[in-house]
Structure formats: C-alpha cells, structure tokens
Motif scaffolding. Structure first.
Motif, PDB file in Angstrom:
ATOM      1  N   ILE A 183       0.889  -1.168   0.000  1.00 34.43           N
ATOM      2  CA  ILE A 183       0.000   0.000   0.000  1.00 34.43           C
ATOM      3  C   ILE A 183       0.919   1.207   0.000  1.00 34.43           C
ATOM      4  O   ILE A 183       1.794   1.333   0.863  1.00 34.43           O
ATOM      5  N   PRO A 195      -3.421   0.486  -3.287  1.00 37.73           N
ATOM      6  CA  PRO A 195      -2.910  -0.866  -3.117  1.00 37.73           C
ATOM      7  C   PRO A 195      -2.235  -1.312  -4.416  1.00 37.73           C
ATOM      8  O   PRO A 195      -2.789  -1.122  -5.501  1.00 37.73           O
ATOM      9  N   SER A 292      -6.254  -1.922   2.301  1.00 36.01           N
ATOM     10  CA  SER A 292      -5.704  -3.256   2.564  1.00 36.01           C
ATOM     11  C   SER A 292      -6.675  -4.358   2.164  1.00 36.01           C
ATOM     12  O   SER A 292      -6.258  -5.491   1.901  1.00 36.01           O
ATOM     13  N   GLY A 297      -5.581  -8.213   2.875  1.00 35.25           N
ATOM     14  CA  GLY A 297      -4.762  -8.164   4.072  1.00 35.25           C
ATOM     15  C   GLY A 297      -3.346  -8.676   3.925  1.00 35.25           C
ATOM     16  O   GLY A 297      -2.563  -8.637   4.877  1.00 35.25           O
ATOM     17  N   VAL A 299      -0.037  -7.857   2.814  1.00 39.20           N
ATOM     18  CA  VAL A 299       0.705  -6.645   2.446  1.00 39.20           C
ATOM     19  C   VAL A 299       2.174  -6.808   2.854  1.00 39.20           C
ATOM     20  O   VAL A 299       2.472  -7.037   4.026  1.00 39.20           O
ATOM     21  N   ILE A 302       3.832  -1.108   3.899  1.00 37.70           N
ATOM     22  CA  ILE A 302       3.136   0.157   3.647  1.00 37.70           C
ATOM     23  C   ILE A 302       4.224   1.190   3.397  1.00 37.70           C
ATOM     24  O   ILE A 302       5.144   1.342   4.203  1.00 37.70           O
ATOM     25  N   ILE A 325      -0.978  -3.800  10.224  1.00 38.01           N
ATOM     26  CA  ILE A 325      -1.251  -4.363   8.897  1.00 38.01           C
ATOM     27  C   ILE A 325       0.032  -4.898   8.271  1.00 38.01           C
ATOM     28  O   ILE A 325       0.080  -6.024   7.751  1.00 38.01           O
TER      29      ILE A 325
END
Length: 363
Positions: A183, A195, A292, A297, A299, A302, A325
C-alpha cells in the motif's frame, strides 16, 4: 563522454520546467528548475502554445551546459492527462501528441512533457518517451462503482512516484515486483493512496475528490452538506471548486499548506493545529487500512512517500495506527526526474519494452 551517453528528462510545471541529464547508470549529471515568469507564460492562451518557448529554453540550457543533442540517447517527458492507460514507459506517438495537445482529460502543464520530448528527439532521430502519467488506470472494475449509476470512480493518481518507490522497496527487501503487494501513500499537496499488487495499481482514492484531506484539498466530504453548500447561493461553480481543491485541508483550517509551519504551531502550544494535523494523519491511516482489503490483508509493506513523508510527527501518528497491517517503509520526497530517467533506461537496456499508446487505450 561517448556519444549517446545521456538521458534528457523534462518535467514541465505551471511556471517552470525541470530539466536533468542522467547517465545510463541512473546517476544525475546535472539538473535545474528553469523558471518562467508569469508574464512570459501569460502570453499564451493555451498550454500547448507554450511548446516552442519551452523547447527553446531547454535547447539554450543544453548549450549552456556544453551538451550536444548527439550525446543524448533518449528524451523522456512527464506524462500528462491522457486517456486511461496501463502504467509503463511509452513511446511518444502522433495520437498521443494529439491527445496531449487537446488535453484529453484536462489542461495541465504536464501535457507538454511528451510534446517537448518529441520536438527535441526528432531533431536527431532518437526515442521520445513518457513514463507512468497521472492518467494511469489499472483499477479493478469493482473499484469503479460509485453508488450513483451516472458517476464512475476514476483513476487519476501520482503514478510516477508510486510506481518508482514500489520498485525501490522491492529492491531493498529482495522482492520481485511481479510477486509483491504494497500500500503506497503519496503524501503531497494532494494525497494518493493505492494498493499495489504485482506492480499494478488496483485502486486509488483520486486525490482531487476522495480520501483524506490534504494540505490543500478537502478529500471525501459529507455529500449532503456539499449539495446544500452548492445551492446556498454563496458560491458559483468556480468558487466552490476552488474552496474544495486549493483552499481546503490544512490551508482551510490553518492558513498554511506547509507541514513544517504546522509543526511550529504545535510546538508553540496551538491545540487546534495539533487536532487538525492529527485528523489528517487519522484519515490517511483510515484510507491505508481501507485499501488493505483490495490485497485481502496480505501486504509486504506500507510505503509513505511524497514531501509530507519527511514529517516525523505525521509519520509516527500514521505508523502507530497501521503497523498492525504491515511494516512501514519511508521513502520521503518525490524524485520524479530519476523516475522518468529510470523508465527510459529500462527500455534502452531492454529490461522492459516500450508500450504503444494506440495499442493500450480505447480510441
């Protein structure tokens, strides 16, 4: 240097043109932000009409630096408001120039990037390219639905920087671009949060219309109250648009678009400044968390980038809300010139094939 050693990168802004020369090792040899006076720019009715003036300025700059066009391998310009298109490096073609000339999705100085690149490249028969313009559209169809059949969500995104920092973080973490998920929050005058799956931008908030408020823009708003404001008689269309994009966000609440100035206010005990800055961080974090779901979910990281990513206070407020996350990677700033050069160099080194505009867009 031997012949054909340089990449010339061009990034037109409203009152300046950034120019830079890179070698094929991606090293910047020289760069400059050449200013144009408001009187000079004001002579021209349309942005396209500035083409010859800006081209001449760049040619003069090259001469001053002692660089011949015969030493340049390719010219790469900032992409403009073209038709919705996949990301990548594109060869400048006649149809692209026509869409840049008319401003297919709007008038903007960046429309001159490909046009000027082509003007200069044609003088010595070398490639002219653009890289990842704001018109990049790789959105999932499900992300386009707005809730009103007459209105679609559209993709206008800080694609150049978002794609570039994604590649950099892949290299840092030893990941393959085609097997990665991120992300990316581009935090500038406008804020784009996207994303990225295997190098593709699946969704975007559209920095002018949705998502968090930014230094100058309102972001998503209570739509019923916006309708009331529009019909209140206080504003015409142009005034209300300026209130939402330009005079909103930090400017609207605090009278400044500079995060450093907001920091000073907070350090001097300004509770309102702290609340507003914290609210912006909150909205950015909320948008990151929302995006996300496009990645289910999963990931890898970030990424916080853009000018505001330098601000430690803002960084920390965002990180404390989203680190559950994925880990947060900081790539502050927006090195557009390097990103342009890297796109052209990938094509020159045959690491990537240049795309043809007419083959990638709907005509």
């Amino acid at each position: 240097m031997s012949k054909k050693s340089y990449i010339l990168a061009i990034n037109p802004g409203s009152t300046s043109t950034k120019v830079a020369l890179f070698n094929k090792m991606e090293e910047c040899i020289v760069s400059e932000n050449v200013s144009h006076s408001s009187e000079e720019v004001g002579k021209y009715e349309k942005i396209y009409d500035q083409k010859d003036m800006r081209t001449a300025v760049i040619m003069k700059w090259l001469k001053e630096k002692g660089v011949s066009l015969n030493e340049i391998a390719a010219v790469v310009g900032r992409g403009g408001l073209l038709r919705p298109m996949p990301g990548g490096t594109y060869t400048v073609t006649p149809k692209m120039i026509e869409d840049l000339r008319i401003g297919y999705q709007g008038e903007h100085a960046s429309n001159l990037g490909g046009i000027i690149a082509n003007e200069i490249a044609n003088k010595v028969d070398i490639p002219a390219m653009i890289v990842d313009p704001v018109a990049v559209d790789e959105m999932e169809d499900v992300a386009r639905i707005s809730g009103i059949p007459e209105l679609n969500r559209v993709s206008l995104v800080h694609a150049l920087n978002i794609k570039a920092v994604t590649r950099r973080v892949c290299a840092k973490k030893g990941l393959e671009l085609d097997d990665s998920s991120f992300i990316v929050a581009h935090l500038g005058g406008g804020i784009s949060i996207s994303p990225i799956l295997n190098g593709r931008i699946l969704d975007v908030n559209n920095a002018n219309e949705m998502g968090p408020f930014s230094p100058e823009r309102a972001g998503g708003l209570p739509v019923g109250d916006v309708v009331k404001l529009a019909f209140s008689g206080k504003y015409n269309y142009k005034e209300l648009k300026k209130k939402i994009i330009g005079k909103a966000g930090l400017v609207g609440y605090l009278g400044t678009n500079d995060g450093r100035e907001v920091d000073k206010l907070i350090e001097n005990g300004d509770e309102k400044a702290e609340l507003i800055f914290k609210a912006m961080a909150y909205q950015i974090a909320k948008e990151i968390a929302g995006m996300s779901i496009a990645l289910k979910g999963k990931v890898d990281a970030i990424i916080l980038t853009g000018g505001l990513a330098y601000n430690e206070r803002l960084q920390n407020w965002i990180k404390e809300r989203v680190e559950f996350i994925a880990p947060v990677e900081l790539v502050p700033g927006e090195d557009e010139m390097l990103a342009l050069a890297q796109g052209a160099i990938r094509v020159i080194k045959e690491e990537e094939k240049a795309k043809i505009y007419e083959n990638e867009v709907q005509m």
